[in-house]
Design an enzyme around this catalytic site. Sequence first.
Site, mmCIF file in Angstrom:
data_model
loop_
_atom_site.group_PDB
_atom_site.id
_atom_site.type_symbol
_atom_site.label_atom_id
_atom_site.label_comp_id
_atom_site.label_asym_id
_atom_site.label_seq_id
_atom_site.Cartn_x
_atom_site.Cartn_y
_atom_site.Cartn_z
ATOM 1 N N LEU A 93 0.846 -1.197 0.000
ATOM 2 C CA LEU A 93 0.000 0.000 0.000
ATOM 3 C C LEU A 93 0.882 1.248 0.000
ATOM 4 O O LEU A 93 1.920 1.289 0.667
ATOM 5 C CB LEU A 93 -0.908 -0.014 1.228
ATOM 6 C CG LEU A 93 -1.925 -1.163 1.236
ATOM 7 C CD1 LEU A 93 -2.567 -1.308 2.608
ATOM 8 C CD2 LEU A 93 -2.990 -0.956 0.163
ATOM 9 N N HIS A 109 1.885 -11.219 9.734
ATOM 10 C CA HIS A 109 2.975 -11.720 8.901
ATOM 11 C C HIS A 109 3.482 -13.038 9.499
ATOM 12 O O HIS A 109 3.674 -13.134 10.718
ATOM 13 C CB HIS A 109 4.108 -10.690 8.855
ATOM 14 C CG HIS A 109 5.252 -11.147 8.006
ATOM 15 N ND1 HIS A 109 5.179 -11.183 6.631
ATOM 16 C CD2 HIS A 109 6.469 -11.637 8.341
ATOM 17 C CE1 HIS A 109 6.319 -11.666 6.156
ATOM 18 N NE2 HIS A 109 7.114 -11.945 7.174
ATOM 19 N N ASP A 141 3.418 0.422 8.315
ATOM 20 C CA ASP A 141 4.025 1.689 7.909
ATOM 21 C C ASP A 141 4.494 1.558 6.468
ATOM 22 O O ASP A 141 4.154 0.587 5.787
ATOM 23 C CB ASP A 141 5.137 2.123 8.894
ATOM 24 C CG ASP A 141 6.352 1.212 8.828
ATOM 25 O OD1 ASP A 141 6.426 0.341 7.927
ATOM 26 O OD2 ASP A 141 7.247 1.389 9.680
ATOM 27 N N ASP A 145 6.653 -4.831 6.043
ATOM 28 C CA ASP A 145 6.640 -5.566 7.320
ATOM 29 C C ASP A 145 7.555 -4.933 8.361
ATOM 30 O O ASP A 145 8.172 -5.641 9.178
ATOM 31 C CB ASP A 145 7.001 -7.049 7.089
ATOM 32 C CG ASP A 145 6.079 -7.718 6.086
ATOM 33 O OD1 ASP A 145 4.873 -7.435 6.100
ATOM 34 O OD2 ASP A 145 6.565 -8.523 5.268
HETATM 35 C C1 GAR Z 1 -0.918 -16.009 6.395
HETATM 36 O O1 GAR Z 1 0.072 -16.919 6.775
HETATM 37 C C2 GAR Z 1 -0.431 -14.578 6.554
HETATM 38 O O2 GAR Z 1 0.401 -14.397 7.668
HETATM 39 C C3 GAR Z 1 0.346 -14.414 5.275
HETATM 40 O O3 GAR Z 1 -0.461 -15.011 4.297
HETATM 41 C C4 GAR Z 1 -1.190 -16.078 4.905
HETATM 42 C C5 GAR Z 1 -2.657 -15.879 4.586
HETATM 43 O O4 GAR Z 1 -3.397 -16.982 5.018
HETATM 44 N N1 GAR Z 1 0.615 -13.047 4.995
HETATM 45 C C6 GAR Z 1 1.735 -12.647 4.418
HETATM 46 O O5 GAR Z 1 2.618 -13.396 4.041
HETATM 47 C C7 GAR Z 1 1.850 -11.140 4.233
HETATM 48 N N2 GAR Z 1 3.182 -10.787 3.871
HETATM 49 P P1 GAR Z 1 -4.971 -16.899 5.136
HETATM 50 O O6 GAR Z 1 -5.482 -16.338 3.812
HETATM 51 O O7 GAR Z 1 -5.399 -18.316 5.334
HETATM 52 O O8 GAR Z 1 -5.309 -16.014 6.298
#
Ligand code: GAR
Length: 210
Positions: A93, A109, A141, A145
């Site tokens: 974003l 994350h 921010d 991450d």
């Molecule tokens: C989760 O593990 C989340 O932490 C990660 O994507 C997955 C989504 O799972 N996010 C990232 O990697 C962001 N950088 P979900 O759709 O089952 O909640």
Amino acid sequence: MRQPVAVLISGSGTNLQALIDAASAPDYPAEIRVVISNRRDAFGLQRARDAGIEALWIPHRGRSRAAFEAELLEALSERSVSWVALAGFMRLLSEAFLSAYAGRILNIHPALLPAFPGVRGARQAVEYGVRIAGATVHFVDAGTDTGPIILQGAVPVLPDDDDDTLAARILTIEHQLYPRALALATSGQLRIEGRRVGLPDGEPGLLWSR
Ligand code: GAR
């Protein structure tokens, strides 16, 4: 009054489901007003519909980031959304979006930040050979991450783990962390102090799981 939240997703939405389940309790401080995906086929949109929550698809392909974010911001404003929870939302974003919701955007994350930011946190942990992995909920921010950390959850990395087994173990702790972090934020119990987030008395900020 329950705080109106938009949950932004790109995929399966298991974290979204954890938030939906938590927010079904009458004393939960946030209400999920809308779920928005940049991907039409994200299963999380179906989870939202099943829970009686409005599900919107706002595509990012074939247009500028500014145009994508303008539509996103308009959708949030039309629905009087106060908080934004990113839950597996795989778009960065811009400053313009962030400033519209300064201090009111959370992300989860799958790594113990600041280690392993970006994509595939579990894979990075396995490749690096760490013994402890986990998940982080943080304010968003302008960096990737890098925002102030709210809660972290730790899980062991077992000798036979691959990306998938570790990611699954991390997900189980994500589902505990995110509802707790969103409740703390939307009930006004967090103070951002520079890089650090002040927690209420008695909140350890850390979960452990086997
Ligand atoms: C989760 O593990 C989340 O932490 C990660 O994507 C997955 C989504 O799972 N996010 C990232 O990697 C962001 N950088 P979900 O759709 O089952 O909640």
